[in-house]
Design a protein around this motif. Structure first.
Motif, PDB file in Angstrom:
ATOM      1  N   ARG A 160      -9.000   0.193   2.809  1.00 63.44           N
ATOM      2  CA  ARG A 160     -10.347   0.002   2.277  1.00 63.44           C
ATOM      3  C   ARG A 160     -11.273   1.143   2.765  1.00 63.44           C
ATOM      4  NH1 ARG A 160     -14.710  -3.247   4.019  1.00 63.44           N
ATOM      5  NH2 ARG A 160     -16.005  -3.808   2.215  1.00 63.44           N
ATOM      6  N   ARG A 162     -10.675   4.292   0.885  1.00 66.13           N
ATOM      7  CA  ARG A 162     -11.219   4.280  -0.472  1.00 66.13           C
ATOM      8  C   ARG A 162     -12.742   4.347  -0.474  1.00 66.13           C
ATOM      9  NH1 ARG A 162      -8.376  -0.062  -4.379  1.00 66.13           N
ATOM     10  NH2 ARG A 162      -9.945   0.756  -5.769  1.00 66.13           N
ATOM     11  N   ASN A 163     -13.346   3.840   0.593  1.00 60.06           N
ATOM     12  CA  ASN A 163     -14.802   3.728   0.563  1.00 60.06           C
ATOM     13  C   ASN A 163     -15.540   4.948   1.057  1.00 60.06           C
ATOM     14  OD1 ASN A 163     -14.778   1.253  -0.598  1.00 60.06           O
ATOM     15  ND2 ASN A 163     -14.909   0.123   1.319  1.00 60.06           N
ATOM     16  N   ARG A 197      -1.394   6.963 -12.029  1.00 61.57           N
ATOM     17  CA  ARG A 197      -1.110   6.056 -10.928  1.00 61.57           C
ATOM     18  C   ARG A 197      -0.049   5.048 -11.360  1.00 61.57           C
ATOM     19  NH1 ARG A 197      -6.480   5.886 -10.950  1.00 61.57           N
ATOM     20  NH2 ARG A 197      -6.386   3.763 -11.734  1.00 61.57           N
ATOM     21  N   MET A 256       0.276   2.670 -14.530  1.00 58.32           N
ATOM     22  CA  MET A 256      -0.298   3.318 -15.701  1.00 58.32           C
ATOM     23  C   MET A 256       0.701   4.328 -16.274  1.00 58.32           C
ATOM     24  SD  MET A 256      -3.324   2.029 -15.492  1.00 58.32           S
ATOM     25  CE  MET A 256      -4.949   1.983 -14.774  1.00 58.32           C
ATOM     26  N   GLU A 308       0.316   3.082  -1.779  1.00 56.44           N
ATOM     27  CA  GLU A 308      -0.589   1.981  -2.109  1.00 56.44           C
ATOM     28  C   GLU A 308      -1.577   2.386  -3.195  1.00 56.44           C
ATOM     29  OE1 GLU A 308       0.542  -1.121  -1.070  1.00 56.44           O
ATOM     30  OE2 GLU A 308      -1.594  -1.496  -0.850  1.00 56.44           O
ATOM     31  N   ALA A 361      -6.629  -3.659 -16.207  1.00 59.14           N
ATOM     32  CA  ALA A 361      -6.494  -2.921 -14.951  1.00 59.14           C
ATOM     33  C   ALA A 361      -6.414  -3.875 -13.764  1.00 59.14           C
ATOM     34  CB  ALA A 361      -7.667  -1.973 -14.768  1.00 59.14           C
ATOM     35  N   HIS A 399      -2.946  -5.385 -12.147  1.00 63.64           N
ATOM     36  CA  HIS A 399      -1.976  -4.678 -11.328  1.00 63.64           C
ATOM     37  C   HIS A 399      -2.391  -4.532  -9.877  1.00 63.64           C
ATOM     38  CE1 HIS A 399       1.149  -2.023 -10.144  1.00 63.64           C
ATOM     39  NE2 HIS A 399       1.770  -2.455 -11.203  1.00 63.64           N
ATOM     40  N   HIS A 430      -1.565  -2.411  -7.663  1.00 62.20           N
ATOM     41  CA  HIS A 430      -1.896  -1.073  -7.192  1.00 62.20           C
ATOM     42  C   HIS A 430      -3.264  -0.625  -7.691  1.00 62.20           C
ATOM     43  CE1 HIS A 430       1.744   0.201  -5.099  1.00 62.20           C
ATOM     44  NE2 HIS A 430       2.236  -0.799  -5.766  1.00 62.20           N
ATOM     45  N   ASN A 431      -3.932  -1.515  -8.365  1.00 61.62           N
ATOM     46  CA  ASN A 431      -5.284  -1.225  -8.808  1.00 61.62           C
ATOM     47  C   ASN A 431      -6.196  -2.279  -8.225  1.00 61.62           C
ATOM     48  OD1 ASN A 431      -6.896   0.521 -10.127  1.00 61.62           O
ATOM     49  ND2 ASN A 431      -5.810   0.326 -12.070  1.00 61.62           N
ATOM     50  N   ALA A 432      -5.857  -2.715  -7.036  1.00 66.32           N
ATOM     51  CA  ALA A 432      -6.543  -3.850  -6.444  1.00 66.32           C
ATOM     52  C   ALA A 432      -8.047  -3.603  -6.367  1.00 66.32           C
ATOM     53  CB  ALA A 432      -5.987  -4.114  -5.055  1.00 66.32           C
ATOM     54  N   ASN A 442     -11.620  -3.382  -4.961  1.00 65.79           N
ATOM     55  CA  ASN A 442     -12.153  -2.909  -3.697  1.00 65.79           C
ATOM     56  C   ASN A 442     -13.661  -3.107  -3.730  1.00 65.79           C
ATOM     57  OD1 ASN A 442     -11.802  -1.509  -1.191  1.00 65.79           O
ATOM     58  ND2 ASN A 442     -12.819   0.243  -2.140  1.00 65.79           N
ATOM     59  N   SER A 443     -14.249  -3.311  -2.565  1.00 63.39           N
ATOM     60  CA  SER A 443     -15.700  -3.460  -2.572  1.00 63.39           C
ATOM     61  C   SER A 443     -16.290  -2.857  -1.309  1.00 63.39           C
ATOM     62  CB  SER A 443     -16.073  -4.937  -2.644  1.00 63.39           C
ATOM     63  OG  SER A 443     -15.638  -5.587  -1.476  1.00 63.39           O
ATOM     64  N   GLY A 464     -14.932  -3.123  -7.634  1.00 63.22           N
ATOM     65  CA  GLY A 464     -14.143  -2.796  -8.812  1.00 63.22           C
ATOM     66  C   GLY A 464     -12.849  -2.112  -8.467  1.00 63.22           C
ATOM     67  N   THR A 465     -12.184  -1.611  -9.492  1.00 63.73           N
ATOM     68  CA  THR A 465     -10.903  -0.936  -9.342  1.00 63.73           C
ATOM     69  C   THR A 465     -11.165   0.573  -9.323  1.00 63.73           C
ATOM     70  OG1 THR A 465     -10.573  -0.707 -11.706  1.00 63.73           O
ATOM     71  CG2 THR A 465      -9.844  -2.766 -10.706  1.00 63.73           C
ATOM     72  N   TYR A 466     -10.072   1.343  -9.380  1.00 64.00           N
ATOM     73  CA  TYR A 466     -10.251   2.786  -9.456  1.00 64.00           C
ATOM     74  C   TYR A 466     -10.989   3.177 -10.735  1.00 64.00           C
ATOM     75  CZ  TYR A 466      -7.200   3.985  -5.554  1.00 64.00           C
ATOM     76  OH  TYR A 466      -6.661   4.142  -4.310  1.00 64.00           O
ATOM     77  N   ASP A 467     -10.755   2.433 -11.804  1.00 63.67           N
ATOM     78  CA  ASP A 467     -11.235   2.873 -13.104  1.00 63.67           C
ATOM     79  C   ASP A 467     -12.520   2.203 -13.568  1.00 63.67           C
ATOM     80  OD1 ASP A 467      -9.051   4.624 -13.526  1.00 63.67           O
ATOM     81  OD2 ASP A 467      -7.793   2.879 -13.914  1.00 63.67           O
TER      82      ASP A 467
END
Lengths: 603, 241
Positions: free
Chosen positions: A183, A186-187, A502, A505, A585, B20, B23, B25-27, B29-30, B57-60
């Motif tokens: 996390r 990503r953040n 990814r 996809m 991941e 999206a 999946h 792998h597109n978990a 996130n916040s 949201g997700t990556y997208d």
């Protein structure tokens, strides 16, 4: 004692079942009356102590790492894994050749994650010998301690005779929960990077390299919105040897004059190491489990998921430090080889952390693969125009270099023992561009470039080109086609991908059973990626002629190209991914689908 | 007008996001980021301000919420919330579509469309166009950058000491009588923040800044006997969780 199904039949059956998404023939559900070994392993959450500090961990068999599984080539093993967590889990047998449903990667080959409270019975015959390992393939559980070593004795006596035989399992352990780490990544870009260049560094560089060189360097990185200090995404780790921290000091005993085999396994989530035993020469005898023609070295770099077996022959009655420094030099793993418990040797001076260069951004890549001519006409300002422009240029140019030209350019370790400046300049027509000066590059205290391991003068580091299989294959067929796998990512978003897609996809790579293919990795990112294929060995094109080494992990250095050959003789849909845990991941994974030569009829 | 905007936002978010989310792998996130929470003095009196955003949201596909505002001498001078659907369009750039609501000087709804991302040299940039429910088009440009001055000073293993210059400029294509805004550049805010990050979660700062109304908007304010500029010095905290 033989199974009612031949290995090949059960393979096909399992693969067919897996592809159809129907569970019809789990070899693991057979009776295991005829198995040679039965092993029970429970997966549970617990706390472990590293260097006197307690942290949370997930364990296989109650310890970190899990127990060393010692088996013999040819025997059939049965492992009953019971999930005592509150979440699904799995165990993958890293590097083993086996039926897909036994491989242990949820969502592939018909294997499903082991649900809480359930037991899954793995059953497979060992078709190889050597050093391998096992780990969770679910979420980021591996990071929390779910890994262990596998040692398979060969069916016939080993040509290498040693008195002592030890596993040296390197790993990175964090007090943070794996999900929290992901996390954070990503953040915020560079959340864990504690080596970013500062204004003070800028002033130092101005003094050392002059105003214009320093400005040109900062300008180039700034234009690309890239960070040359990004060597490891995650820090805050303790680096462990067999679960023990540097203070715990895991000790391996020897009697002077004995030959000792050390089986190095990098079971880390994210960390790659430069491994050396000061004052003791190592002879590398196998890579990724399979034997290579012995290479004497002083140190080696080990990517995540790789294994190297080395033999050492300490003749003095003294202690030796086994020193493993992660690339970002944020700490070290340490163990000791000693005649008695309690002895220790000096910790060698910590090596400086390198800074990435334009060569690591793929500048060398283009030049090497295309002979420089296409790029020579471009000026540097054009090249540094930003990620998308560069990416376009790279794949525009890459496929042109054609088949057969890959190997010479493919060695990801090419620069290891090279003295820096001349080697890089020779390989990379653009090398000098944003770099401060040739003298700075050769300065061991200010290393530049991903390759720079800080190898002491006169010492020899293992290069990929040194690895030559003990098995010559003069008649290996030529590949019928090249498959391009671009290693791609967006650092700012922590989005990692293959060919810009990814996992989930993407469409996967599809080959037919028996196909001979070449896979060409093109690393368009500025991080090194240890690319791991399940189910099959890759023959790494490192210039070793008919002795290409077999690898299950190929470390592709930043901005570089590497290639492998393989014969797709294991039917199934196999994970093919970057073994950096959080890259996987984030989506840096695909399916490598080997379709049966003749599709088995459903009846 | 309001309903149209809201429907557009909801549709844009929900439709493409669903596959999206399926999946792992597109978990989803916040993160919640407290960009500014500070208090101090200004030439018009004591000043309190906040700026907080949350994203999920997700990556997208992401949903962004942001609120910012300031009080001077206990009087709320500015307070707004924004809700965006956010989607990446290139390696460094995202597109934002959504809604903004002002609570001062009057309640006002806007439809919003803009871009955000990282420009070369690591400048964070946000450019947004707004159409108010009164039909007035306006725009806002924000940019800032974090300069790392020194790595952790107190042996705390944090990222270190940052200097962050920032600029915000607002412009309007029309007049809005209630908001006392005239066509042209309306106002700007320049600031310089010196921040020490013990961790990304605990990052105290001192900040100086200068806000000023511009153009015809400034002339109108002057004519009404209001002050058109305000300089301030504040201490505050930044965080993320």
């Amino acid at each position: 004692m033989t199974s009612p199904l031949s290995r090949r039949d059960s393979l096909k059956l399992a693969a067919a079942a897996g592809m159809a998404g129907v569970v019809t023939a789990f070899p693991g559900r057979q009776s295991f009356a005829n198995a040679h070994r039965v092993q029970d392993l429970a997966v549970e959450a617990t706390r472990i102590t590293v260097d006197g500090t307690q942290t949370n961990a997930l364990t296989i068999g109650g310890t970190v790492p899990g127990p060393v599984l010692r088996w013999r080539e040819g025997e059939e093993v049965v492992i009953r894994v019971t999930n005592r967590l509150s979440e699904p889990t799995s165990i993958h047998w890293h590097g083993l050749l086996l039926a897909g449903v036994m491989d242990g990667a949820p969502g592939f080959n018909g294997y499903e994650a082991i649900q809480p409270g359930q037991t899954y019975t793995y059953r497979f015959q060992l078709r190889q010998a050597g050093t391998y390992w096992y780990h969770s393939h679910s979420a980021a559980q591996e990071q929390a301690g779910m890994y262990g070593a596998i040692v398979i004795e060969p069916a016939r006596p080993e040509p290498v005779r040693v008195t002592r035989d030890y596993v040296v399992l390197l790993s990175d352990h964090s007090p943070e929960a794996p999900d929290a780490i992901f996390r954070n990544l990503r953040n915020r870009e560079g959340y864990y990077n504690r080596g970013q260049r500062t204004f003070l560094d800028f002033m130092r560089d101005v003094r050392r390299d002059g105003w214009s060189a320093t400005m040109a360097d900062r300008k180039a990185w700034g234009e690309m919105r890239m960070d040359p200090t990004d060597l490891a995404d995650v820090t805050g780790y303790s680096f462990l040897v067999n679960g023990r921290g540097p203070q715990d000091n895991k000790t391996f005993l020897f009697t002077p004059g004995e030959r000792v085999r050390l089986r190095f396994i990098n079971g880390s989530a994210m960390s790659m190491y430069d491994v050396a035993i000061p004052d003791l020469r190592m002879t590398v005898i196998s890579a990724d489990g399979l034997p290579v023609i012995p290479v004497p070295v002083d140190e080696f770099r080990i990517g995540v998921g790789e294994t190297y077996d080395v033999v050492v022959n300490p003749t003095e009655a003294r202690a030796f430090t086994i020193m493993s420094e992660p690339l970002d030099r944020s700490g070290y793993a340490r163990a000791t080889l000693a005649p008695r418990e309690g002895m220790e040797a000096a910790i060698p001076p910590r090596r400086p952390r390198t800074v990435l260069t334009m060569a690591d951004m793929g500048m060398a890549h283009g030049g090497m693969a295309m002979g420089g001519s296409a790029m020579a006409g471009m000026d540097h300002s054009g090249m540094a125009m930003g990620g998308s422009a560069m990416a376009g240029m790279n794949h525009g140019g890459m496929p042109m270099s054609g088949s057969g030209t890959g190997p010479a350019a493919a060695n990801p370790h090419a620069g290891h023992v090279m003295p820096g400046a001349p080697a890089q300049a020779a390989a990379d027509p653009h090398a000098g561009h944003a770099m401060p000066s040739a003298t700075a590059m050769a300065d061991p205290n200010n290393p530049l470039g991903w390759e720079q391991a800080g190898t002491p003068e006169g010492k020899r580091a293992l290069r990929y080109a040194d690895l030559r299989s003990t098995r010559a294959r003069p008649n290996a067929p030529q590949p019928s086609r090249d498959i391009i796998l671009r290693l791609t990512g967006q650092m700012g978003r922590y989005s990692w991908s293959l060919n810009d897609r990814r996992f989930g996809m993407e469409e996967g790579i599809r080959v037919r059973e028996g196909d001979r293919i070449r896979i060409r990795f093109m690393n368009e990112t500025m991080m090194a990626h240890p690319m791991h294929l399940h189910g099959m060995f890759m023959e790494m094109e490192n210039g070793a002629g008919d002795r290409l080494p077999y690898k299950h992990v190929v470390l592709v250095r930043p901005g570089a190209e590497a290639s492998v050959l393989l014969t797709a003789d294991e039917v199934g849909d196999w994970p093919f991914h970057c073994h950096l845990l959080y890259h996987m991941e984030a989506g840096m994974m695909t399916r490598f689908i080997v379709e049966p030569a003749r599709v088995a009829s459903a009846g | 007008m309001r309903n149209v905007v809201l429907a557009a936002v909801a549709g844009a978010f929900l439709a493409p996001a669903m596959p999206a989310l399926a999946h792992s792998h597109n978990a989803i996130n916040s993160v919640v980021r407290l960009n500014n929470l500070d208090y101090g003095g200004s030439s018009q009196g004591d000043r309190f301000s906040w700026d907080l955003d949350a994203r999920v949201g997700t990556y997208d596909h992401r949903l962004l919420f942001r609120t910012e505002g300031e009080q001077i001498r206990g009087q709320t001078d500015k307070a707004e919330i924004q809700l965006f659907y956010n989607r990446p369009i290139s390696e460094f750039w995202d597109v934002n579509v959504g809604w903004r609501r002002d609570f001062f000087r009057t309640n006002r709804n806007y439809g919003a469309f803009g871009f955000s991302g990282i420009a070369p040299y690591f400048f964070e940039v946000e450019a947004t166009a707004y159409v108010s429910e009164e039909g007035v088009l306006s725009g806002r440009l924000e940019s800032s950058t974090d300069l790392l001055i020194a790595r952790s000073i107190f042996n705390d293993n944090g990222p270190g000491l940052y200097l962050k210059p920032a600029i915000e400029i607002n412009a309007s294509a029309g007049n809005d009588r209630e908001l006392e805004i005239r066509r042209g550049l309306t106002d700007m805010d320049l600031s310089l923040q010196l921040r020490y990050e013990f961790t990304p979660q605990i990052a105290p700062y001192v900040q100086v800044g200068w806000e000023r109304q511009l153009g015809e908007t400034a002339n109108l304010a002057r004519a009404n006997g209001e002050r058109i500029s305000n300089s301030y010095a504040v201490i505050g905290i930044r965080s993320m969780f």
